[in-house]
Design a protein around this motif. Sequence first.
Motif, mmCIF file in Angstrom:
data_model
loop_
_atom_site.group_PDB
_atom_site.id
_atom_site.type_symbol
_atom_site.label_atom_id
_atom_site.label_comp_id
_atom_site.label_asym_id
_atom_site.label_seq_id
_atom_site.Cartn_x
_atom_site.Cartn_y
_atom_site.Cartn_z
ATOM 1 N N GLN A 38 1.063 -1.097 0.108
ATOM 2 C CA GLN A 38 -0.160 0.039 -0.027
ATOM 3 C C GLN A 38 0.811 1.341 0.032
ATOM 4 O O GLN A 38 1.924 1.205 0.880
ATOM 5 N N LYS A 39 0.696 2.164 -1.074
ATOM 6 C CA LYS A 39 1.547 3.327 -1.170
ATOM 7 C C LYS A 39 0.882 4.501 -0.425
ATOM 8 O O LYS A 39 -0.364 4.606 -0.142
ATOM 9 N N HIS A 40 1.623 5.306 0.294
ATOM 10 C CA HIS A 40 1.285 6.622 0.880
ATOM 11 C C HIS A 40 2.137 7.773 0.182
ATOM 12 O O HIS A 40 3.320 7.573 0.184
ATOM 13 N N THR A 41 1.475 8.674 0.040
ATOM 14 C CA THR A 41 2.025 10.073 -0.185
ATOM 15 C C THR A 41 1.830 11.105 0.778
ATOM 16 O O THR A 41 2.762 12.188 0.745
ATOM 17 N N ASN A 42 1.238 10.666 1.590
ATOM 18 C CA ASN A 42 0.741 11.813 2.572
ATOM 19 C C ASN A 42 1.709 11.486 3.927
ATOM 20 O O ASN A 42 1.360 10.369 4.619
ATOM 21 N N LYS A 43 2.467 12.303 4.615
ATOM 22 C CA LYS A 43 2.902 11.810 5.592
ATOM 23 C C LYS A 43 2.202 11.347 6.836
ATOM 24 O O LYS A 43 2.551 10.755 7.655
ATOM 25 N N ALA A 44 0.977 12.134 6.758
ATOM 26 C CA ALA A 44 0.273 11.748 8.118
ATOM 27 C C ALA A 44 -0.379 10.171 7.893
ATOM 28 O O ALA A 44 -0.704 9.760 9.119
ATOM 29 N N ASP A 45 0.001 9.396 6.921
ATOM 30 C CA ASP A 45 -0.467 8.146 6.984
ATOM 31 C C ASP A 45 0.504 6.986 6.908
ATOM 32 O O ASP A 45 0.337 5.955 7.138
ATOM 33 N N ILE A 46 1.777 7.590 7.259
ATOM 34 C CA ILE A 46 2.780 6.755 7.389
ATOM 35 C C ILE A 46 2.920 6.106 8.637
ATOM 36 O O ILE A 46 2.347 6.709 9.671
ATOM 37 N N LEU A 47 3.544 4.874 8.789
ATOM 38 C CA LEU A 47 3.531 4.152 10.055
ATOM 39 C C LEU A 47 4.965 3.881 10.359
ATOM 40 O O LEU A 47 5.845 4.123 9.607
ATOM 41 N N PRO A 48 5.341 3.703 11.562
ATOM 42 C CA PRO A 48 6.725 3.303 11.961
ATOM 43 C C PRO A 48 7.135 2.218 11.121
ATOM 44 O O PRO A 48 8.470 2.095 10.970
ATOM 45 N N THR A 49 6.416 1.347 10.489
ATOM 46 C CA THR A 49 6.955 0.159 9.752
ATOM 47 C C THR A 49 7.087 0.594 8.287
ATOM 48 O O THR A 49 7.319 -0.272 7.406
ATOM 49 N N SER A 50 6.744 1.825 7.752
ATOM 50 C CA SER A 50 6.774 2.026 6.402
ATOM 51 C C SER A 50 7.822 2.292 6.007
ATOM 52 O O SER A 50 8.701 2.524 6.569
ATOM 53 N N ASN A 59 11.359 7.781 -1.182
ATOM 54 C CA ASN A 59 11.721 9.019 -1.597
ATOM 55 C C ASN A 59 11.172 10.070 -0.563
ATOM 56 O O ASN A 59 10.308 9.748 0.205
ATOM 57 N N ASP A 60 11.149 11.166 -0.849
ATOM 58 C CA ASP A 60 10.786 12.316 -0.185
ATOM 59 C C ASP A 60 9.158 12.451 -0.048
ATOM 60 O O ASP A 60 8.568 12.888 0.956
ATOM 61 N N LYS A 61 8.523 11.673 -0.980
ATOM 62 C CA LYS A 61 7.110 11.837 -1.279
ATOM 63 C C LYS A 61 6.504 10.548 -1.422
ATOM 64 O O LYS A 61 5.240 10.460 -1.480
ATOM 65 N N LEU A 62 7.151 9.244 -1.195
ATOM 66 C CA LEU A 62 6.585 8.119 -1.261
ATOM 67 C C LEU A 62 7.009 7.357 -0.164
ATOM 68 O O LEU A 62 8.199 6.924 0.140
ATOM 69 N N TRP A 63 6.098 6.708 0.441
ATOM 70 C CA TRP A 63 6.331 5.518 1.413
ATOM 71 C C TRP A 63 5.385 4.414 1.217
ATOM 72 O O TRP A 63 4.236 4.527 0.409
ATOM 73 N N VAL A 64 5.684 3.133 1.361
ATOM 74 C CA VAL A 64 4.999 1.767 1.070
ATOM 75 C C VAL A 64 4.998 0.975 2.159
ATOM 76 O O VAL A 64 6.031 0.620 2.795
ATOM 77 N N ASP A 65 3.961 0.434 2.694
ATOM 78 C CA ASP A 65 3.477 -0.421 3.601
ATOM 79 C C ASP A 65 3.800 -1.739 2.798
ATOM 80 O O ASP A 65 2.972 -1.981 1.548
ATOM 81 N N TYR A 66 4.260 -2.987 3.432
ATOM 82 C CA TYR A 66 4.154 -4.091 2.752
ATOM 83 C C TYR A 66 3.665 -5.159 3.989
ATOM 84 O O TYR A 66 3.842 -5.149 5.159
ATOM 85 N N TYR A 67 2.800 -6.272 3.476
ATOM 86 C CA TYR A 67 2.158 -7.069 4.218
ATOM 87 C C TYR A 67 2.413 -8.492 3.905
ATOM 88 O O TYR A 67 2.256 -8.810 2.614
ATOM 89 N N ASN A 68 2.692 -9.362 4.788
ATOM 90 C CA ASN A 68 2.521 -10.870 4.634
ATOM 91 C C ASN A 68 1.113 -11.133 5.099
ATOM 92 O O ASN A 68 0.794 -11.363 6.222
ATOM 93 N N SER A 69 0.138 -11.665 4.110
ATOM 94 C CA SER A 69 -1.063 -11.742 4.499
ATOM 95 C C SER A 69 -1.724 -12.936 4.088
ATOM 96 O O SER A 69 -1.262 -13.834 3.146
#
Length: 531
Positions: free
Chosen positions: A308-320, A324-334
């Motif tokens: 799951q991609k995030h471009t808003n800093k408010a949505d990021i988690l400690p595990t994100s 780059n400065d504008k992209l964070w990604v969460d990965y899940y083993n599901s």
Amino acid sequence: MKHLLLALATGLLLAFGWPTYGFPVLLFVAFIPLLYVAHDIKEQQTIKYKGWRLFALSYLAFFIWNFITTNWLQYADMFGACFAILVNSLLMALLILIYQAVAKRTTINKSLLFLITLWICFEKLHLNWEFSWPWLNLGNAFSEYPKWIQWYEFTGAFGGTLWVWLVNGILFKALLTFFKFKENSILKRAAIQTTLLICLPIVFSIVRYYTYTPEEDTIEAVVLQPNIDPYSEKYNATNKRVGELLIQLAEENITENTNLLVSPETVLAENYGVNLPRFNSSSEFFQAKSFVYNYPNLNYLLGLQFYQKHTNKADILPTSNQYNDKLWVDYYNSAAFINADKEPLIYHKSKLVVGVENFPYQSILKPIIGDAMLDLGGTVAMKTTQKERSAFKLKNSEYKVAPVICYESVYGEYVTGYVREGANVLAIMTNDAWWGNTQGHKQHLSYARLRAIETRRAIARSANTGISAFISPKGDIIKTLAYEEQGSLKARIPVNTNITFYVQAGDYIARISMFLALGLFVITFFRRDRV
């Protein structure tokens, strides 16, 4: 030389008492040689650098144990294997040093009680801290002998740890007393005590084994074993092709009465996985959904990697994971739970493999060692978890299934969380191919038998390359599919609703041990006992 041989004896006894090749009775005497070394070093006035000597000998003993039982980790990652073996041996050796410090200041009874409770606290730590590695917790050693440990439904695996240490403690104290007074009656008394302590739990367990019967209701389950090489084929194959293979394997055994179909973990992992917010409209979902429509009672537990991609800093988690400065990604083993009636339900694995799926104490260690995530052939990134366990309700049924993913099956109290959520059956989804055909995948399967006894839940286990299996609520392996054999396996397994004492109470032995160890430590160092 005598101390060296005794330390070697402890290491070898522990190693050759371990599943799946060893005989756990050896553990009932395994610590005695090392405890004697600690006592002898403490008593001899001529020995210099006593602390360092005891540490070196203890480290040698525990290194032998760790190396022989878990050297298979090298087939996944050499650095990870070295870290696990060297650091775990270090921590175990430190426990002996702490015990020695207490033994100098108090009686043998109190010092041994302190050591027993301290060891249990250490094992509890290994179940909960970020460097979690409970593989060698002593209660695991009896996993190949389920007829001996049916009482784990009351104590969990910590009952096995306590059992091992009580026998070692009684025999060690008797040995010291005999050396002091030279009376044969001391050894006879100790032999009677330890025989009863070993045999009575086994007798109770055997009686419980033959008198316990699961509830009458059953479900039909099928587990899949696609036998995909995780280092190459898995991440180069398309999700579409892997999905077709899973369906092909399922159709070998599935019927209109099949209630549950289980795939291995992250079997769909093309590129970075499947986009989580768009899963309901993905080709992976429609492929699985169109298949289950053909079977009126079928529920499909599908293992896959989400992102799951995030471009808003408010949505990021400690595990994100920041790209780059504008992209964070969460990965899940599901695990995705799919049937014909409902929208898919999702569970995210929450007990992660150290250094592979999580970066322990990242805020402290990352500035020091950089990004040290281990590459096991897939996306090398932190995984995001969920707080609570999930249990999914089967279609046309009142029963629920728990999606236990891989490493989670090693954690006793953690698995009870699924049962408290209503799970009547445990489905273990794993990929043990990283370790090759070694003791790693055999021990992992064997430990699952402990979870069956603790919870009195049958287990349907799907492993990518094996060993896939069905396990009864008594810990018996009913059916297996051999390692590196492609195929599927079908069985009718019981669905239980009763809750065991261990599910209700959890690791109460560890919690009691924490209070006892702390109390004994405080009393020892702040109040001297009269001799």
